[in-house]
Write an enzyme that holds these catalytic residues in place. Structure first.
Site, short mmCIF file in Angstrom:
data_model
loop_
_atom_site.label_atom_id
_atom_site.label_comp_id
_atom_site.label_asym_id
_atom_site.label_seq_id
_atom_site.Cartn_x
_atom_site.Cartn_y
_atom_site.Cartn_z
N CYS A 1 0.84 -1.21 0.00
CA CYS A 1 0.00 0.00 0.00
C CYS A 1 0.87 1.26 0.00
O CYS A 1 1.84 1.35 0.76
CB CYS A 1 -0.92 -0.01 1.22
N CYS B 1 0.39 4.74 6.99
CA CYS B 1 -0.25 4.57 8.30
C CYS B 1 0.71 3.80 9.23
O CYS B 1 1.07 2.65 8.95
CB CYS B 1 -1.57 3.82 8.15
N CYS C 1 -19.67 -5.81 3.34
CA CYS C 1 -18.97 -4.59 3.75
C CYS C 1 -17.67 -4.55 2.97
O CYS C 1 -17.10 -5.60 2.66
CB CYS C 1 -18.69 -4.62 5.25
N CYS D 1 -19.55 2.35 8.40
CA CYS D 1 -18.80 1.68 9.47
C CYS D 1 -17.56 2.54 9.68
O CYS D 1 -16.70 2.62 8.79
CB CYS D 1 -18.42 0.27 9.03
N ARG E 1 -18.18 -2.26 17.69
CA ARG E 1 -17.52 -3.52 17.32
C ARG E 1 -16.19 -3.69 18.03
O ARG E 1 -15.32 -2.82 17.93
CB ARG E 1 -17.27 -3.59 15.81
#
Ligand code: SAM
Ligand code: DTB
Ligand code: SF4
Length: 326
Positions: free
Chosen positions: A59, A63, A134, A194, A266
């Protein structure tokens, strides 16, 4: 109870007020969260979702927590997008194991329009299996969100991750505002949202409050709020960060439930590192969903037997799919 039937949900929290929830005596906070939880949910049911990394590693984003960033040496090999049939075979297995939602994750900054052909086929196939769908694919334009909605996608996961103030310490390749724009595109397309974050990144309580404030001031609230405990992966910049006090994690779940009582909170990444007792406190604090399956995206998750035994010991049963409208 229908979503916000009495229009009691607030979207005007200040950081001070949010921090004052975190500062409550533990028992008062948990009782408040559990009482609110019972106004909207069956407190002895926990929903199960299963994740699959449909495109792993390589990626371009940075992050600091993530093993899939090409800039981190976490031993994850970059792979191509999986074949639709392989994804559907794994989804069927998850459904047969009792999961009601299938969440497909891709290590992208954003999907290319041509990637969405296969992703839409995956979404259609997952829905045909009777599962909620999702996806979490990075940033989306309004047209991309609309395309996913047309394919029948139920939820889109895109996290704020942390407070706006702490955010720059964790990610430099896209802004908080970019994330809010994607969330707006997702909402406008009629998808359910979400959206949550991670704790244990080295942030302080005020940052956790800032993150919860930002989430609860989204209007409407995200239907689904994942609270992740950082999974420390060797080779990522956050490996070696001091572990968060488990009771502070439970407080974070309780604050999320108190501010967004009609949302499904969650218990997401990090369960493998949690004791059964800690997970029990999270359910008491209002967590009503877990990820099942041996892996999250790239890191381990508790075994099926372990979760079954926890449900049994706590008298919990699997919740049916959430069919409330967006
Ligand atoms: N690339 C897309 C994105 O970032 O939006 C989708 C996949 S990304 C892995 C989804 C979320 O997983 C991140 O926003 C983050 O909250 C969570 N996550 C990633 N690595 C994690 C870790 N090591 N521990 C806890 N949560 C993590
Ligand atoms: C979310 O908030 N947590 C899930 C899901 N959304 C995609 C992902 C957790 C990933 C944990 C690290 C890994 O397994 O790679
Ligand atoms: Fe990429 Fe998502 Fe990992 Fe960030 S969290 S590096 S965007 S896969």
């Amino acid at each position: 109870m229908p979503y916000d039937a009495e229009n009691t949900l607030r979207h005007d929290w200040s950081v001070e007020e949010t921090e004052s929830l975190f500062n409550l005596p533990f028992n008062d906070l948990i009782l408040r969260a559990q009482t609110l939880h019972r106004q909207y949910f069956d407190a002895n049911q926990v929903q199960m979702s299963t994740l699959l990394s449909v495109k792993t590693g390589g990626c371009p984003e940075d992050c600091a927590y993530c093993p899939q960033s090409a800039g981190h040496d976490a031993g994850i090999k970059a792979e191509k997008l999986m074949a639709v049939d392989d994804v559907l075979a794994a989804a069927k297995e998850a459904r047969d194991g009792g999961s009601t939602r299938y969440c497909m994750g891709a290590a992208w900054r954003n999907p290319k329009d041509k990637d969405l052909d296969d992703i839409c086929a995956m979404v259609e196939g997952v829905s045909a299996l009777g599962l909620e769908s999702c996806a979490t694919l990075g940033m989306l334009t309004d047209a991309q969100a609309a395309r996913l909605a047309d394919a029948g996608l139920d939820y889109y996961n895109h996290n704020l991750d942390t407070s706006e103030e702490f955010y720059g310490r964790i990610i430099t390749t896209r802004t908080y505002q970019d994330r809010l724009e994607t969330l707006e595109n997702v909402r406008q397309a009629g998808l359910k949202v979400c959206c949550g974050g991670i704790v244990g990144l080295g942030e302080d309580r005020r940052d956790r409050a800032g993150m919860m404030m930002a989430l609860a001031n989204l209007t409407p609230h995200p239907e689904s709020v994942p609270v992740n405990m950082l999974v420390q992966v060797e080779g990522t910049p956050l490996a070696g960060t001091s572990a968060l006090d488990p009771l502070e994690f439970v407080r974070t779940v309780a604050v999320a439930k108190t501010m967004m009582p009609a949302s499904v909170i969650r218990l997401s990444a990090g369960r493998e590192q949690m004791t059964d007792e800690m997970q029990a406190l999270c359910f008491l604090a209002g967590a009503a969903s877990i990820f099942t399956g041996e892996k999250l995206l790239t890191t381990p998750n508790p075994e099926k037997d372990q979760d079954a035994s926890l449900f049994e010991r706590l008298g919990l049963s699997p919740a049916p799919p959430d069919d409330r409208p967006a």
